[in-house]
Design an enzyme around this catalytic site. Structure first.
Site, PDB file in Angstrom:
ATOM      1  N   ASP A  37       0.852  -1.198   0.000  1.00  0.00           N
ATOM      2  CA  ASP A  37       0.000   0.000   0.000  1.00  0.00           C
ATOM      3  C   ASP A  37       0.878   1.234   0.000  1.00  0.00           C
ATOM      4  O   ASP A  37       1.813   1.345   0.786  1.00  0.00           O
ATOM      5  CB  ASP A  37      -0.939   0.035   1.221  1.00  0.00           C
ATOM      6  N   TYR A 170     -12.606   6.625 -14.255  1.00  0.00           N
ATOM      7  CA  TYR A 170     -12.596   5.418 -13.411  1.00  0.00           C
ATOM      8  C   TYR A 170     -13.301   4.245 -14.111  1.00  0.00           C
ATOM      9  O   TYR A 170     -12.789   3.130 -14.157  1.00  0.00           O
ATOM     10  CB  TYR A 170     -13.295   5.772 -12.094  1.00  0.00           C
ATOM     11  N   LYS A 174     -11.837   0.688 -15.278  1.00  0.00           N
ATOM     12  CA  LYS A 174     -12.395  -0.547 -14.713  1.00  0.00           C
ATOM     13  C   LYS A 174     -12.954  -1.463 -15.815  1.00  0.00           C
ATOM     14  O   LYS A 174     -12.918  -2.692 -15.677  1.00  0.00           O
ATOM     15  CB  LYS A 174     -13.485  -0.211 -13.687  1.00  0.00           C
ATOM     16  N   THR A 204     -16.438   1.568   2.254  1.00  0.00           N
ATOM     17  CA  THR A 204     -15.046   1.958   2.520  1.00  0.00           C
ATOM     18  C   THR A 204     -14.987   3.469   2.358  1.00  0.00           C
ATOM     19  O   THR A 204     -15.989   4.087   1.973  1.00  0.00           O
ATOM     20  CB  THR A 204     -14.070   1.327   1.504  1.00  0.00           C
TER      21      THR A 204
HETATM   22  N1  LIG Z   1     -15.665   0.067  -2.124  1.00  0.00           N
HETATM   23  C1  LIG Z   1     -16.409  -0.318  -3.160  1.00  0.00           C
HETATM   24  O1  LIG Z   1     -17.634  -0.490  -3.069  1.00  0.00           O
HETATM   25  C2  LIG Z   1     -15.750  -0.570  -4.483  1.00  0.00           C
HETATM   26  C3  LIG Z   1     -16.587  -0.761  -5.596  1.00  0.00           C
HETATM   27  C4  LIG Z   1     -16.020  -1.047  -6.814  1.00  0.00           C
HETATM   28  C5  LIG Z   1     -14.640  -1.142  -6.929  1.00  0.00           C
HETATM   29  N2  LIG Z   1     -13.846  -0.928  -5.835  1.00  0.00           N
HETATM   30  C6  LIG Z   1     -12.400  -1.049  -6.017  1.00  0.00           C
HETATM   31  O2  LIG Z   1     -11.848  -1.822  -4.974  1.00  0.00           O
HETATM   32  C7  LIG Z   1     -10.509  -1.409  -4.741  1.00  0.00           C
HETATM   33  C8  LIG Z   1     -10.321  -1.087  -3.272  1.00  0.00           C
HETATM   34  O3  LIG Z   1     -11.159   0.010  -2.948  1.00  0.00           O
HETATM   35  P1  LIG Z   1     -11.569   0.407  -1.455  1.00  0.00           P
HETATM   36  O4  LIG Z   1     -13.000   0.762  -1.510  1.00  0.00           O
HETATM   37  O5  LIG Z   1     -11.098  -0.622  -0.494  1.00  0.00           O
HETATM   38  O6  LIG Z   1     -10.742   1.779  -1.317  1.00  0.00           O
HETATM   39  P2  LIG Z   1      -9.694   2.308  -0.216  1.00  0.00           P
HETATM   40  O7  LIG Z   1      -9.432   3.721  -0.570  1.00  0.00           O
HETATM   41  O8  LIG Z   1     -10.202   2.001   1.154  1.00  0.00           O
HETATM   42  O9  LIG Z   1      -8.383   1.423  -0.459  1.00  0.00           O
HETATM   43  C9  LIG Z   1      -7.554   1.587  -1.583  1.00  0.00           C
HETATM   44  C10 LIG Z   1      -6.100   1.501  -1.135  1.00  0.00           C
HETATM   45  O10 LIG Z   1      -5.247   1.571  -2.291  1.00  0.00           O
HETATM   46  C11 LIG Z   1      -4.090   2.303  -1.936  1.00  0.00           C
HETATM   47  N3  LIG Z   1      -3.453   2.876  -3.138  1.00  0.00           N
HETATM   48  C12 LIG Z   1      -3.907   3.894  -3.912  1.00  0.00           C
HETATM   49  N4  LIG Z   1      -3.062   4.126  -4.927  1.00  0.00           N
HETATM   50  C13 LIG Z   1      -2.057   3.237  -4.821  1.00  0.00           C
HETATM   51  C14 LIG Z   1      -0.904   2.958  -5.604  1.00  0.00           C
HETATM   52  N5  LIG Z   1      -0.627   3.673  -6.694  1.00  0.00           N
HETATM   53  N6  LIG Z   1      -0.080   1.947  -5.211  1.00  0.00           N
HETATM   54  C15 LIG Z   1      -0.349   1.217  -4.099  1.00  0.00           C
HETATM   55  N7  LIG Z   1      -1.428   1.459  -3.309  1.00  0.00           N
HETATM   56  C16 LIG Z   1      -2.282   2.442  -3.668  1.00  0.00           C
HETATM   57  C17 LIG Z   1      -4.598   3.382  -0.998  1.00  0.00           C
HETATM   58  O11 LIG Z   1      -3.541   3.908  -0.174  1.00  0.00           O
HETATM   59  C18 LIG Z   1      -5.678   2.644  -0.210  1.00  0.00           C
HETATM   60  O12 LIG Z   1      -5.186   2.135   1.023  1.00  0.00           O
HETATM   61  C19 LIG Z   1     -10.252  -0.219  -5.674  1.00  0.00           C
HETATM   62  O13 LIG Z   1      -9.611  -0.678  -6.852  1.00  0.00           O
HETATM   63  C20 LIG Z   1     -11.648   0.259  -5.993  1.00  0.00           C
HETATM   64  O14 LIG Z   1     -11.694   0.960  -7.202  1.00  0.00           O
HETATM   65  C21 LIG Z   1     -14.369  -0.636  -4.628  1.00  0.00           C
END
Ligand SMILES: NC(=O)c1ccc[n+]([C@@H]2O[C@H](COP(=O)([O-])OP(=O)(O)OC[C@H]3O[C@@H](n4cnc5c(N)ncnc54)[C@H](O)[C@@H]3O)[C@@H](O)[C@H]2O)c1
Length: 311
Positions: A37, A170, A174, A204
């Site tokens: 991370d 985004y 995706k 989140t």
């Molecule tokens: N939460 C949802 O409902 C949801 C829905 C669809 C997709 N997603 C996807 O799931 C994944 C996780 O999302 P989340 O909701 O847990 O978000 P989050 O923000 O809680 O976690 C994402 C993490 O990625 C890290 N990060 C960002 N850029 C980075 C990089 N360049 N290198 C390494 N680490 C990096 C951040 O520091 C963060 O800790 C993402 O790809 C997001 O697009 C989430």
């Protein structure tokens, strides 16, 4: 629970949210984990090693083994160092979960070049770079005669597969990740590697800042608990799942839906080249009320019965 003893997993973006839950679940199933991370803000800015280090501590408290990694997944050389760290530290790599992500939502007419580039870079290149390095490692092992059971699990989004207003950067990234999953699955099958993808839904910081979400009732089952996404990951990592590849799973609470992406629908065909007037006539006859995408809420409701936009 499938037994992942002896396997080594890299989970990117594992310091927070869904990735953190994946890292903990993989550790509970017996895998050793590289907790990647960057510790970035939701917009992708900044760097903080603390979130990854905290998850490493949590895994160690559970009795598991983990090591922190602070590389930017979109840095090609950095992604190579991350894969190498797994091999140097734990002796191998079996599982790569690409989860790191950021958001810079904006309506298309106002979106800046920087907002477009940053989001495409972290998601799309941030999937390509770690997968590319892990794949090269697995190909070498496969050519040396090893029985490889590699796993790549990518992260798309309802926005990418159904489309969401305000997220052209985004959603495009995706959707690209869903296509990347299919092609990587086709290419890496010969080396014993499966490549699948999740389109998750969870509470989140990412969704809390985008959607108006209710706080969970601690006495009730919470369909938006980010930990609900992890059984899919652990199941796909089992040796028994060796023949399940190239799939994109929409996950909402207990509903796991294997999506079908672009598939054939209305066919317009003629003898030789179409005359544009005739084709227009056919289009209007077949789409008397016009044709447009149904949108993210309708897509999510048909896939999982629910939608973040309606909770
Ligand atoms: N939460 C949802 O409902 C949801 C829905 C669809 C997709 N997603 C996807 O799931 C994944 C996780 O999302 P989340 O909701 O847990 O978000 P989050 O923000 O809680 O976690 C994402 C993490 O990625 C890290 N990060 C960002 N850029 C980075 C990089 N360049 N290198 C390494 N680490 C990096 C951040 O520091 C963060 O800790 C993402 O790809 C997001 O697009 C989430």
């Amino acid at each position: 629970m499938p037994n992942l003893d002896g396997k080594v997993a890299i989970v990117t973006g594992a310091g927070r949210g869904i990735g953190r839950e994946h890292a903990l679940a993989l550790a509970r199933a017996g895998a050793k984990v590289v907790v990647n991370d960057l510790g970035a803000a939701l917009s992708g800015e900044g760097h903080d090693d603390t979130p990854a280090q905290q998850v490493v501590q949590e895994i160690e408290t559970l009795g598991g083994a983990a090591v922190a990694n602070g590389e930017n997944v979109a840095d090609f050389a950095g992604a190579g160092r991350m894969v190498q760290q797994a091999v140097d530290h734990f002796g191998r790599i079996d599982i790569l979960v690409n989860k790191a992500g950021i958001l810079r939502d904006r309506m298309l007419v106002n979106m800046s070049e920087a907002e477009w580039d940053a989001v495409i870079n972290v998601h799309l290149k941030g999937h390509f770079a770690p997968t590319r390095h892990a794949a090269a490692h697995w190909r070498e092992l496969s050519k040396a005669g090893e029985d490889v059971r590699g796993r790549v699990i990518n992260t798309s989004s309802p926005s990418g597969v159904f489309g969401n207003i305000g997220q052209s950067n985004y959603g495009a990234a995706k959707a690209g990740i869903a296509a990347f999953t299919v092609i990587a699955a086709q290419e890496l099958h010969r080396y014993g590697v499966t490549v699948n993808c999740l389109a998750p839904n969870a509470r989140t910081r990412m969704t809390e800042e985008t959607f108006d979400m209710k706080d969970p009732d601690p006495t009730e089952w919470d369909p938006l608990d980010p930990a609900n996404m992890s059984p899919v990951i652990v199941a796909l990592c089992a040796d028994e799942a060796q023949d399940i590849t190239g799939q994109v799973f929409h996950v909402w609470g207990s509903a796991v839906n294997a999506l079908r992406g672009w598939s054939a629908d209305q066919l317009f065909d003629t003898e030789g080249r179409w005359d544009a007037d005739q084709l227009l006539g056919e289009l209007l006859a077949r789409f008397p009320d016009g044709a447009s995408p149904p949108g993210m809420v309708a897509g999510m409701q048909s896939a999982g019965g629910k939608s973040l936009g309606t909770t």
